[in-house]
Design an enzyme around this catalytic site. Structure first.
Site, PDB file in Angstrom:
ATOM      1  N   HIS A 173       0.845  -1.189   0.000  1.00  0.00           N
ATOM      2  CA  HIS A 173       0.000   0.000   0.000  1.00  0.00           C
ATOM      3  C   HIS A 173       0.885   1.246   0.000  1.00  0.00           C
ATOM      4  O   HIS A 173       2.046   1.199   0.423  1.00  0.00           O
ATOM      5  CB  HIS A 173      -0.925  -0.004   1.211  1.00  0.00           C
ATOM      6  CG  HIS A 173      -1.988  -1.052   1.117  1.00  0.00           C
ATOM      7  ND1 HIS A 173      -2.981  -1.196   2.052  1.00  0.00           N
ATOM      8  CD2 HIS A 173      -2.219  -2.019   0.186  1.00  0.00           C
ATOM      9  CE1 HIS A 173      -3.783  -2.197   1.713  1.00  0.00           C
ATOM     10  NE2 HIS A 173      -3.338  -2.707   0.581  1.00  0.00           N
ATOM     11  N   CYS A 183      -6.031   1.059   5.646  1.00  0.00           N
ATOM     12  CA  CYS A 183      -6.632  -0.204   6.080  1.00  0.00           C
ATOM     13  C   CYS A 183      -6.158  -0.515   7.503  1.00  0.00           C
ATOM     14  O   CYS A 183      -5.333   0.207   8.066  1.00  0.00           O
ATOM     15  CB  CYS A 183      -6.238  -1.327   5.125  1.00  0.00           C
ATOM     16  SG  CYS A 183      -4.484  -1.784   5.204  1.00  0.00           S
ATOM     17  N   GLU A 220       0.985   3.988   1.805  1.00  0.00           N
ATOM     18  CA  GLU A 220       1.538   4.448   3.072  1.00  0.00           C
ATOM     19  C   GLU A 220       2.622   3.507   3.593  1.00  0.00           C
ATOM     20  O   GLU A 220       3.608   3.943   4.188  1.00  0.00           O
ATOM     21  CB  GLU A 220       0.437   4.672   4.124  1.00  0.00           C
ATOM     22  CG  GLU A 220      -0.409   3.472   4.448  1.00  0.00           C
ATOM     23  CD  GLU A 220      -1.614   3.272   3.551  1.00  0.00           C
ATOM     24  OE1 GLU A 220      -2.707   3.062   4.098  1.00  0.00           O
ATOM     25  OE2 GLU A 220      -1.473   3.293   2.321  1.00  0.00           O
ATOM     26  N   CYS A 251      -2.186  -1.132   7.689  1.00  0.00           N
ATOM     27  CA  CYS A 251      -1.406   0.098   7.524  1.00  0.00           C
ATOM     28  C   CYS A 251      -1.614   1.049   8.703  1.00  0.00           C
ATOM     29  O   CYS A 251      -0.688   1.774   9.072  1.00  0.00           O
ATOM     30  CB  CYS A 251      -1.754   0.779   6.212  1.00  0.00           C
ATOM     31  SG  CYS A 251      -1.097  -0.114   4.772  1.00  0.00           S
TER      32      CYS A 251
END
Length: 142
Positions: free
Chosen positions: A70, A98, A72, A101
């Site tokens: 992802h 999510c 981040e 993360c």
């Protein structure tokens, strides 16, 4: 900094994160992230495959491959490989984080998250708020 000036910075950094998302090879969803500390961008990221893997995020059926990182997570990983620290930084991201993360964001010491679009599962945001991370939603970039 005044509230109005902070919003101007927030919108500008979110716009930059949106531009960064366009670098993603993912077809289903392109997400961009910036980590800002003391008015300096210390890291950036977008969703995609790990270094050394082909830049194809989806399998033959159109599902995202499990190993796609992802945005981040990519940005936090870059900071971890540098001399910088995320402690007290702000994460600007085009889609809210999510669950997985959100744990990384908290553990990295990021104190504020500004996002544009809400992810379907908001439990990551709930976790961040519970952890004391300031969360700001700016859906319109005007």
């Amino acid at each position: 900094m005044t509230e109005n000036k902070q919003r101007q910075y927030d919108v500008a950094y979110l716009r930059m994160a949106s531009e960064w998302s366009k670098l993603s090879y993912c077809k289903r969803k392109q997400v961009g992230a910036l980590i800002v500390k003391d008015k300096m961008i210390i890291s950036d990221g977008y969703n995609g495959t790990p270094t050394g893997f082909e830049n194809i995020c989806e399998d033959e059926e159109g599902y995202t491959k499990w190993y796609v990182l992802h945005a981040e997570a990519n940005a936090i990983s870059k900071v971890a490989a540098s001399t910088q620290s995320c402690k007290g930084a702000t994460l600007y991201i085009t889609m809210s984080p999510c669950q997985q993360c959100s744990k990384l964001i908290h553990q990295a010491g990021i104190s504020r998250v500004v996002f544009k679009q809400a992810y379907k599962d908001e439990s990551g945001l709930k976790f961040l708020r519970k952890a004391g991370v300031e969360v700001t939603h700016i859906p319109d970039l005007d």
